[in-house]
Write a protein that holds these residues in place. Structure first.
Motif, mmCIF file in Angstrom:
data_model
loop_
_atom_site.group_PDB
_atom_site.id
_atom_site.type_symbol
_atom_site.label_atom_id
_atom_site.label_comp_id
_atom_site.label_asym_id
_atom_site.label_seq_id
_atom_site.Cartn_x
_atom_site.Cartn_y
_atom_site.Cartn_z
ATOM 1 N N VAL A 148 -6.776 -11.267 -11.692
ATOM 2 C CA VAL A 148 -5.749 -10.278 -11.991
ATOM 3 C C VAL A 148 -5.842 -9.204 -10.922
ATOM 4 O O VAL A 148 -6.921 -8.706 -10.619
ATOM 5 C CB VAL A 148 -5.938 -9.664 -13.402
ATOM 6 N N LEU A 149 -4.693 -8.861 -10.346
ATOM 7 C CA LEU A 149 -4.617 -7.859 -9.282
ATOM 8 C C LEU A 149 -3.815 -6.664 -9.770
ATOM 9 O O LEU A 149 -2.989 -6.780 -10.667
ATOM 10 C CB LEU A 149 -3.931 -8.457 -8.055
ATOM 11 N N GLY A 150 -4.051 -5.511 -9.165
ATOM 12 C CA GLY A 150 -3.264 -4.318 -9.472
ATOM 13 C C GLY A 150 -3.841 -3.429 -10.545
ATOM 14 O O GLY A 150 -3.186 -2.511 -11.025
ATOM 15 N N GLU A 151 -5.089 -3.650 -10.908
ATOM 16 C CA GLU A 151 -5.673 -2.922 -12.041
ATOM 17 C C GLU A 151 -5.866 -1.431 -11.788
ATOM 18 O O GLU A 151 -5.789 -0.633 -12.715
ATOM 19 C CB GLU A 151 -6.986 -3.574 -12.490
ATOM 20 N N ILE A 152 -6.098 -1.031 -10.544
ATOM 21 C CA ILE A 152 -6.305 0.394 -10.280
ATOM 22 C C ILE A 152 -5.025 1.171 -10.557
ATOM 23 O O ILE A 152 -5.032 2.174 -11.275
ATOM 24 C CB ILE A 152 -6.809 0.633 -8.838
ATOM 25 N N SER A 153 -3.904 0.705 -10.010
ATOM 26 C CA SER A 153 -2.630 1.401 -10.226
ATOM 27 C C SER A 153 -2.171 1.299 -11.676
ATOM 28 O O SER A 153 -1.525 2.214 -12.184
ATOM 29 C CB SER A 153 -1.553 0.859 -9.290
ATOM 30 N N PHE A 154 -2.498 0.203 -12.341
ATOM 31 C CA PHE A 154 -2.168 0.102 -13.768
ATOM 32 C C PHE A 154 -2.913 1.181 -14.545
ATOM 33 O O PHE A 154 -2.353 1.862 -15.392
ATOM 34 C CB PHE A 154 -2.508 -1.276 -14.330
ATOM 35 N N LEU A 155 -4.174 1.342 -14.218
ATOM 36 C CA LEU A 155 -5.020 2.262 -14.965
ATOM 37 C C LEU A 155 -4.673 3.727 -14.692
ATOM 38 O O LEU A 155 -4.496 4.501 -15.633
ATOM 39 C CB LEU A 155 -6.494 2.007 -14.626
ATOM 40 N N ASP A 156 -4.560 4.103 -13.429
ATOM 41 C CA ASP A 156 -4.368 5.536 -13.137
ATOM 42 C C ASP A 156 -2.963 5.923 -12.667
ATOM 43 O O ASP A 156 -2.717 7.078 -12.346
ATOM 44 C CB ASP A 156 -5.431 6.029 -12.148
ATOM 45 N N LYS A 157 -2.063 4.957 -12.619
ATOM 46 C CA LYS A 157 -0.653 5.199 -12.260
ATOM 47 C C LYS A 157 -0.499 5.817 -10.868
ATOM 48 O O LYS A 157 0.480 6.487 -10.585
ATOM 49 C CB LYS A 157 0.059 6.079 -13.299
ATOM 50 N N SER A 158 -1.460 5.576 -10.003
ATOM 51 C CA SER A 158 -1.415 6.099 -8.639
ATOM 52 C C SER A 158 -0.786 5.058 -7.711
ATOM 53 O O SER A 158 -0.635 3.892 -8.085
ATOM 54 C CB SER A 158 -2.826 6.446 -8.166
ATOM 55 N N PRO A 159 -0.437 5.464 -6.481
ATOM 56 C CA PRO A 159 0.122 4.495 -5.529
ATOM 57 C C PRO A 159 -0.853 3.351 -5.254
ATOM 58 O O PRO A 159 -2.065 3.502 -5.377
ATOM 59 C CB PRO A 159 0.356 5.334 -4.270
ATOM 60 N N ARG A 160 -0.293 2.231 -4.861
ATOM 61 C CA ARG A 160 -1.095 1.043 -4.555
ATOM 62 C C ARG A 160 -2.080 1.336 -3.434
ATOM 63 O O ARG A 160 -1.764 2.024 -2.478
ATOM 64 C CB ARG A 160 -0.183 -0.121 -4.131
ATOM 65 N N GLU A 189 0.840 -1.198 0.000
ATOM 66 C CA GLU A 189 0.000 0.000 0.000
ATOM 67 C C GLU A 189 0.877 1.251 0.000
ATOM 68 O O GLU A 189 1.832 1.358 0.770
ATOM 69 C CB GLU A 189 -0.909 0.000 1.222
ATOM 70 N N GLY A 190 0.580 2.174 -0.910
ATOM 71 C CA GLY A 190 1.314 3.426 -0.996
ATOM 72 C C GLY A 190 2.504 3.401 -1.939
ATOM 73 O O GLY A 190 3.006 4.450 -2.336
ATOM 74 N N SER A 191 2.964 2.214 -2.327
ATOM 75 C CA SER A 191 4.103 2.144 -3.252
ATOM 76 C C SER A 191 3.637 2.471 -4.672
ATOM 77 O O SER A 191 2.469 2.301 -5.012
ATOM 78 C CB SER A 191 4.766 0.765 -3.205
ATOM 79 N N VAL A 192 4.557 2.959 -5.481
ATOM 80 C CA VAL A 192 4.223 3.335 -6.856
ATOM 81 C C VAL A 192 4.751 2.253 -7.782
ATOM 82 O O VAL A 192 5.940 1.957 -7.803
ATOM 83 C CB VAL A 192 4.825 4.710 -7.218
ATOM 84 N N ASN A 193 3.833 1.658 -8.531
ATOM 85 C CA ASN A 193 4.150 0.553 -9.423
ATOM 86 C C ASN A 193 2.884 0.285 -10.228
ATOM 87 O O ASN A 193 1.809 0.194 -9.664
ATOM 88 C CB ASN A 193 4.541 -0.656 -8.563
ATOM 89 N N ASP A 194 2.995 0.171 -11.536
ATOM 90 C CA ASP A 194 1.786 -0.024 -12.344
ATOM 91 C C ASP A 194 1.705 -1.420 -12.973
ATOM 92 O O ASP A 194 1.014 -1.626 -13.959
ATOM 93 C CB ASP A 194 1.657 1.063 -13.406
ATOM 94 N N ASP A 195 2.396 -2.381 -12.389
ATOM 95 C CA ASP A 195 2.332 -3.753 -12.897
ATOM 96 C C ASP A 195 0.992 -4.397 -12.552
ATOM 97 O O ASP A 195 0.350 -4.042 -11.568
ATOM 98 C CB ASP A 195 3.451 -4.611 -12.286
ATOM 99 N N LEU A 196 0.599 -5.366 -13.380
ATOM 100 C CA LEU A 196 -0.552 -6.223 -13.093
ATOM 101 C C LEU A 196 -0.012 -7.566 -12.617
ATOM 102 O O LEU A 196 1.102 -7.955 -12.971
ATOM 103 C CB LEU A 196 -1.398 -6.436 -14.351
ATOM 104 N N TYR A 197 -0.817 -8.282 -11.846
ATOM 105 C CA TYR A 197 -0.406 -9.578 -11.311
ATOM 106 C C TYR A 197 -1.486 -10.600 -11.632
ATOM 107 O O TYR A 197 -2.645 -10.410 -11.242
ATOM 108 C CB TYR A 197 -0.209 -9.483 -9.791
ATOM 109 N N PHE A 198 -1.095 -11.662 -12.330
ATOM 110 C CA PHE A 198 -2.053 -12.727 -12.632
ATOM 111 C C PHE A 198 -1.791 -13.889 -11.689
ATOM 112 O O PHE A 198 -0.736 -14.517 -11.719
ATOM 113 C CB PHE A 198 -1.953 -13.199 -14.084
ATOM 114 N N LEU A 199 -2.768 -14.144 -10.830
ATOM 115 C CA LEU A 199 -2.729 -15.258 -9.890
ATOM 116 C C LEU A 199 -3.575 -16.379 -10.487
ATOM 117 O O LEU A 199 -4.797 -16.259 -10.559
ATOM 118 C CB LEU A 199 -3.294 -14.801 -8.540
#
Length: 183
Positions: free
Chosen positions: A81-93, A44-54
Motif C-alpha cells: 500500500v502506497l500513499g500512507e503519509i499523505s493519507f495520515l497527515d493530509k500533507s503534499p505527496r 511529489e508536492g501534489s495534494v491528495n490523500d488517497d491510498l494505492y494498493f499495488l
C-alpha cells in the motif's frame, strides 16, 4: 470488483484486518485504475490523500533533489500500500511514483476511507497503528542509508585531506628544491 483479500492482508497497512473490514474498505472506497509505464500515479508536492494498493508489479519512487530532477531512489514491488503519509497527515505527496510497466492499482479514496473509519473506529485504530509502524520502518531504513552515506563522506573527506596534505608537502619540497638550485 475482484480483489484478493489474503494478498491485501499481507501488506503492513492492512495487516490484522478481517475479511469483513477489507470488504468494507474496498467495496465502499476503492476503484481499480490502470496506469501506463512511466505515467505518474502520485506526484511529489501534489495534494491528495488517497491510498494505492499495488497487488503485483513494480513501481519506481522518485524524489526531486535540489540539482537533480526526479532522481529514482527506490523500486517497490507489490503487494504493498502506497500513499500512507499523505493519507495520515493530509500533507503534499513526498515522492513521485511511476509504474515500471503497465499495471492496475486499486485507488482507495482518502475522504471516503476517513468517513468509513469514523463509523469503524476499531478498524481505523488498527490501520493508523499499522501506518505508524510502516513509517517507523521507513525512517529506520532511511537513517541507516544516511548513516552509510555519512560514513562514506567522512572517508572521502579524510582521503581528500590526506591527498591535499601530500600535494602540499610535494609543492613545498619542489619549491625548496628550486630555491636551493637558484642559490
Amino acid at each position: 470488483m475482484e480483489y484478493d483479500i489474503s494478498l491485501i492482508q499481507q501488506t503492513i497497512i492492512f495487516k490484522g484486518l478481517s475479511s469483513f473490514e477489507i470488504k468494507q474498505i474496498f467495496e465502499g472506497c476503492a476503484s481499480l485504475k490502470t496506469f501506463a509505464s512511466g505515467e505518474k500515479i502520485t506526484e511529489e508536492g501534489s495534494v491528495n490523500d488517497d491510498l494505492y494498493f499495488l497487488s503485483k508489479g513494480k513501481v519506481k519512487v522518485e524524489l526531486e533533489l535540489s540539482h537533480i530532477p526526479h532522481r529514482q531512489i527506490n523500486t517497490i514491488e507489490g503487494p504493498i500500500v502506497l500513499g500512507e503519509i499523505s493519507f495520515l497527515d493530509k500533507s503534499p505527496r513526498t515522492a513521485t511514483i511511476k509504474p515500471v510497466e503497465n499495471l492496475s492499482i486499486y485507488v482507495i479514496n482518502g475522504r471516503s476511507l476517513d468517513e468509513l473509519l469514523g463509523e469503524m473506529p476499531h478498524t481505523g485504530h488498527k490501520i493508523k497503528h499499522n501506518i505508524a509502524i510502516s513509517i517507523a520502518k521507513t525512517v529506520r531504513r532511511m537513517n541507516d542509508m544516511l548513516s552509510g552515506e555519512m560514513q562514506k563522506n567522512q572517508k572521502l573527506q579524510k582521503k581528500t585531506v590526506e591527498l591535499g596534505t601530500q600535494k602540499y608537502n610535494e609543492s613545498i619540497a619542489n619549491f625548496a628544491y628550486h630555491i636551493h638550485l637558484s642559490v
